[in-house]
Design a protein around this motif. Structure first.
Motif, PDB file in Angstrom:
ATOM      1  N   MET A 276       0.942  -1.343  -0.107  1.00 27.24           N
ATOM      2  CA  MET A 276      -0.035   0.154   0.117  1.00 27.24           C
ATOM      3  C   MET A 276       0.928   1.150   0.089  1.00 27.24           C
ATOM      4  O   MET A 276       1.945   1.121   0.522  1.00 27.24           O
ATOM      5  CB  MET A 276      -0.850  -0.021   1.169  1.00 27.24           C
ATOM      6  CG  MET A 276      -0.253   0.090   2.752  1.00 27.24           C
ATOM      7  SD  MET A 276      -1.518   0.300   3.881  1.00 27.24           S
ATOM      8  CE  MET A 276      -0.593   0.433   5.342  1.00 27.24           C
ATOM      9  N   LEU A 277       0.051   2.239  -0.546  1.00 25.79           N
ATOM     10  CA  LEU A 277       0.779   3.624  -0.528  1.00 25.79           C
ATOM     11  C   LEU A 277       0.004   4.410   0.628  1.00 25.79           C
ATOM     12  O   LEU A 277      -0.993   4.613   0.603  1.00 25.79           O
ATOM     13  CB  LEU A 277       0.522   4.264  -1.931  1.00 25.79           C
ATOM     14  CG  LEU A 277       1.319   5.588  -2.098  1.00 25.79           C
ATOM     15  CD1 LEU A 277       2.640   5.644  -2.247  1.00 25.79           C
ATOM     16  CD2 LEU A 277       0.673   6.210  -3.395  1.00 25.79           C
ATOM     17  N   THR A 278       0.928   5.024   1.509  1.00 27.77           N
ATOM     18  CA  THR A 278       0.235   5.782   2.481  1.00 27.77           C
ATOM     19  C   THR A 278       0.475   7.213   2.440  1.00 27.77           C
ATOM     20  O   THR A 278       1.538   7.789   2.163  1.00 27.77           O
ATOM     21  CB  THR A 278       0.774   5.331   3.822  1.00 27.77           C
ATOM     22  OG1 THR A 278       2.189   5.497   3.976  1.00 27.77           O
ATOM     23  CG2 THR A 278       0.301   3.862   3.968  1.00 27.77           C
ATOM     24  N   LEU A 279      -0.212   8.289   3.112  1.00 24.95           N
ATOM     25  CA  LEU A 279       0.007   9.549   3.155  1.00 24.95           C
ATOM     26  C   LEU A 279      -0.390   9.881   4.815  1.00 24.95           C
ATOM     27  O   LEU A 279      -1.597   9.763   4.934  1.00 24.95           O
ATOM     28  CB  LEU A 279      -0.720  10.299   2.296  1.00 24.95           C
ATOM     29  CG  LEU A 279      -0.557  11.862   2.351  1.00 24.95           C
ATOM     30  CD1 LEU A 279       0.860  12.262   1.740  1.00 24.95           C
ATOM     31  CD2 LEU A 279      -1.595  12.648   1.236  1.00 24.95           C
ATOM     32  N   ALA A 280       0.531  10.817   5.388  1.00 29.05           N
ATOM     33  CA  ALA A 280       0.082  10.944   7.048  1.00 29.05           C
ATOM     34  C   ALA A 280       0.565  12.310   7.250  1.00 29.05           C
ATOM     35  O   ALA A 280       1.566  12.885   6.513  1.00 29.05           O
ATOM     36  CB  ALA A 280       1.052   9.864   7.613  1.00 29.05           C
ATOM     37  N   TYR A 281      -0.179  12.848   7.882  1.00 35.10           N
ATOM     38  CA  TYR A 281       0.188  14.265   8.448  1.00 35.10           C
ATOM     39  C   TYR A 281       0.824  14.328   9.858  1.00 35.10           C
ATOM     40  O   TYR A 281       0.316  13.782  10.839  1.00 35.10           O
ATOM     41  CB  TYR A 281      -1.187  15.067   8.356  1.00 35.10           C
ATOM     42  CG  TYR A 281      -1.142  16.536   9.113  1.00 35.10           C
ATOM     43  CD1 TYR A 281      -0.799  17.476   8.197  1.00 35.10           C
ATOM     44  CD2 TYR A 281      -1.547  16.829  10.218  1.00 35.10           C
ATOM     45  CE1 TYR A 281      -0.675  18.675   8.721  1.00 35.10           C
ATOM     46  CE2 TYR A 281      -1.600  17.870  10.697  1.00 35.10           C
ATOM     47  CZ  TYR A 281      -0.930  19.030  10.051  1.00 35.10           C
ATOM     48  OH  TYR A 281      -0.760  20.402  10.438  1.00 35.10           O
ATOM     49  N   SER A 282       1.851  15.118  10.139  1.00 26.00           N
ATOM     50  CA  SER A 282       2.417  15.191  11.309  1.00 26.00           C
ATOM     51  C   SER A 282       1.767  16.339  12.406  1.00 26.00           C
ATOM     52  O   SER A 282       1.534  17.285  11.840  1.00 26.00           O
ATOM     53  CB  SER A 282       3.943  15.513  11.335  1.00 26.00           C
ATOM     54  OG  SER A 282       4.455  14.380  10.508  1.00 26.00           O
ATOM     55  N   PHE A 283       1.720  15.716  13.540  1.00 27.99           N
ATOM     56  CA  PHE A 283       0.997  16.721  14.510  1.00 27.99           C
ATOM     57  C   PHE A 283       1.855  16.490  15.828  1.00 27.99           C
ATOM     58  O   PHE A 283       2.602  15.580  16.127  1.00 27.99           O
ATOM     59  CB  PHE A 283      -0.251  16.744  14.589  1.00 27.99           C
ATOM     60  CG  PHE A 283      -0.678  15.387  15.334  1.00 27.99           C
ATOM     61  CD1 PHE A 283      -1.498  15.395  16.243  1.00 27.99           C
ATOM     62  CD2 PHE A 283      -0.945  14.400  14.411  1.00 27.99           C
ATOM     63  CE1 PHE A 283      -1.955  14.139  16.976  1.00 27.99           C
ATOM     64  CE2 PHE A 283      -1.345  12.915  14.672  1.00 27.99           C
ATOM     65  CZ  PHE A 283      -1.956  12.994  16.140  1.00 27.99           C
ATOM     66  N   MET A 284       1.456  17.317  16.901  1.00 28.13           N
ATOM     67  CA  MET A 284       1.989  17.123  18.230  1.00 28.13           C
ATOM     68  C   MET A 284       3.271  17.687  18.117  1.00 28.13           C
ATOM     69  O   MET A 284       4.168  16.573  18.528  1.00 28.13           O
ATOM     70  CB  MET A 284       1.550  15.977  18.848  1.00 28.13           C
ATOM     71  CG  MET A 284       1.890  15.998  20.428  1.00 28.13           C
ATOM     72  SD  MET A 284       1.500  14.479  21.129  1.00 28.13           S
ATOM     73  CE  MET A 284      -0.263  14.274  20.963  1.00 28.13           C
ATOM     74  N   PRO A 285       3.906  18.896  17.957  1.00 28.46           N
ATOM     75  CA  PRO A 285       5.461  19.156  18.091  1.00 28.46           C
ATOM     76  C   PRO A 285       5.874  18.737  19.195  1.00 28.46           C
ATOM     77  O   PRO A 285       5.649  19.027  20.398  1.00 28.46           O
ATOM     78  CB  PRO A 285       5.339  20.538  17.632  1.00 28.46           C
ATOM     79  CG  PRO A 285       4.128  21.080  18.090  1.00 28.46           C
ATOM     80  CD  PRO A 285       3.118  19.997  17.615  1.00 28.46           C
ATOM     81  N   LYS A 286       7.113  18.303  19.237  1.00 32.44           N
ATOM     82  CA  LYS A 286       8.036  18.189  20.333  1.00 32.44           C
ATOM     83  C   LYS A 286       8.148  19.027  21.202  1.00 32.44           C
ATOM     84  O   LYS A 286       7.988  19.097  22.556  1.00 32.44           O
ATOM     85  CB  LYS A 286       9.431  17.405  19.925  1.00 32.44           C
ATOM     86  CG  LYS A 286       9.976  17.032  21.116  1.00 32.44           C
ATOM     87  CD  LYS A 286      11.588  16.750  20.770  1.00 32.44           C
ATOM     88  CE  LYS A 286      12.289  17.682  20.000  1.00 32.44           C
ATOM     89  NZ  LYS A 286      13.988  17.522  19.903  1.00 32.44           N
ATOM     90  N   CYS A 287       8.540  20.227  20.842  1.00 33.37           N
ATOM     91  CA  CYS A 287       8.530  21.653  21.475  1.00 33.37           C
ATOM     92  C   CYS A 287       8.811  22.649  20.492  1.00 33.37           C
ATOM     93  O   CYS A 287       9.504  22.764  19.650  1.00 33.37           O
ATOM     94  CB  CYS A 287      10.021  21.522  22.226  1.00 33.37           C
ATOM     95  SG  CYS A 287      10.384  23.069  23.438  1.00 33.37           S
ATOM     96  N   LYS A 288       7.773  23.741  20.640  1.00 36.90           N
ATOM     97  CA  LYS A 288       7.798  24.785  20.031  1.00 36.90           C
ATOM     98  C   LYS A 288       8.839  25.964  20.124  1.00 36.90           C
ATOM     99  O   LYS A 288       9.096  26.469  19.267  1.00 36.90           O
ATOM    100  CB  LYS A 288       6.381  25.502  19.995  1.00 36.90           C
ATOM    101  CG  LYS A 288       5.096  24.398  19.748  1.00 36.90           C
ATOM    102  CD  LYS A 288       4.110  25.267  19.658  1.00 36.90           C
ATOM    103  CE  LYS A 288       2.884  24.391  19.061  1.00 36.90           C
ATOM    104  NZ  LYS A 288       1.280  25.152  19.153  1.00 36.90           N
ATOM    105  N   THR A 289       9.658  25.955  21.257  1.00 37.66           N
ATOM    106  CA  THR A 289      10.342  27.190  21.381  1.00 37.66           C
ATOM    107  C   THR A 289      11.777  26.679  21.822  1.00 37.66           C
ATOM    108  O   THR A 289      12.724  27.595  22.169  1.00 37.66           O
ATOM    109  CB  THR A 289       9.942  27.914  22.573  1.00 37.66           C
ATOM    110  OG1 THR A 289       9.506  27.317  23.805  1.00 37.66           O
ATOM    111  CG2 THR A 289       8.522  28.505  22.239  1.00 37.66           C
ATOM    112  N   CYS A 290      11.953  25.282  21.807  1.00 41.97           N
ATOM    113  CA  CYS A 290      13.113  24.985  22.324  1.00 41.97           C
ATOM    114  C   CYS A 290      13.490  23.526  21.909  1.00 41.97           C
ATOM    115  O   CYS A 290      12.550  22.852  21.431  1.00 41.97           O
ATOM    116  CB  CYS A 290      13.514  24.899  23.834  1.00 41.97           C
ATOM    117  SG  CYS A 290      12.337  23.941  24.838  1.00 41.97           S
TER     118      CYS A 290
END
Length: 241
Positions: free
Chosen positions: A223-237
């Motif tokens: 199969m071919l998949t497309l995924a969206y990344s979310f929940m950043p590890k840290c926005k400022t550091c």
């Protein structure tokens, strides 16, 4: 009036210290702003489309009787090399005893044919051969990486009765980061079942056997998949996971 040379030296040293402190302040000020544009993400959510194929007593060909399938995926990125993926796959398994050269006395006159709906819920551990990322979010990361996967799942088939089996998927694939938050994947997996009932017939050879993978049915998925990344590890550091 005598000139105090020590005072002049101290003043120069003081200016150097001030310049150094100002440079350090600028570095620590700019670094968080840069990190905001290069986040690492803990999670991915997406979908996949592809083909599945039955392998068992009535088919030994990987490219025969392939059927459309779809999937939804949720991935937890442990680090740029490893991840855990929870997936739900939906498709069909199709086959016939007339497709093989093996002689089955019970189906000599009337071949056994089946077309059954498939639901697979599985958890897969993925290992990337290279660190995966844009190259800005993690030093040395690459947008394209091959990976291997191994896991455990449950398979439910329906149509002419219902049957359930555990399966152990193993396979390989490629990941490509199209954009900071978009991930494209292509993978092939072999799902080894623990039951001989995916085709609706138990032990058509009529030979008693024992063992986890003896006289069992399996299936493959591509199969071919497309995924969206979310929940950043840290926005400022930059911190560890």
């Amino acid at each position: 009036m005598p000139v105090n040379k020590g005072f002049g030296v101290n003043r120069k040293v003081g200016n150097s210290v001030r310049i150094g402190l100002l440079a350090c302040l600028l570095v620590f000020t700019v670094t968080p702003l840069h990190a905001q544009d290069d986040d690492e993400y803990r999670m991915e959510i997406g979908a996949g489309l592809g083909l599945d194929g039955y392998l068992g007593d009535f088919n030994g060909n990987l490219t025969k009787d392939l059927r459309p399938m779809m999937a939804v995926i949720l991935r937890r990125n442990l680090n740029p090399y490893m991840g855990l993926r929870l997936s739900g796959m939906f498709g069909k398994l199709k086959g016939s005893s007339a497709d093989v050269d093996t002689y089955y006395p019970a189906y000599a006159s009337i071949p056994h044919q089946f077309s059954r709906s498939l639901v697979d819920i599985g958890l897969t551990y993925e290992y990337n051969f290279w660190s995966y990322g844009t190259g800005r979010d993690y030093r040395g990361a690459k947008r394209l990486t091959p990976y291997v996967g191994i896991g455990v799942g449950g398979t439910f088939v329906s149509g002419n009765g219902n049957d359930f089996t555990f399966n152990f998927p193993i396979g390989l694939g490629l990941k490509y980061k199209v954009a900071d938050r978009l991930n494209l994947g292509l993978e092939w997996m072999m799902h080894f079942g623990t039951s001989d009932m995916l085709d609706g017939v138990k032990d058509p050879y009529a030979i008693a056997s024992s063992g986890l993978f003896k006289n069992t049915d399996s299936y493959s998925t591509c199969m071919l998949t497309l995924a969206y990344s979310f929940m950043p590890k840290c926005k400022t550091c930059n911190k560890d996971y």
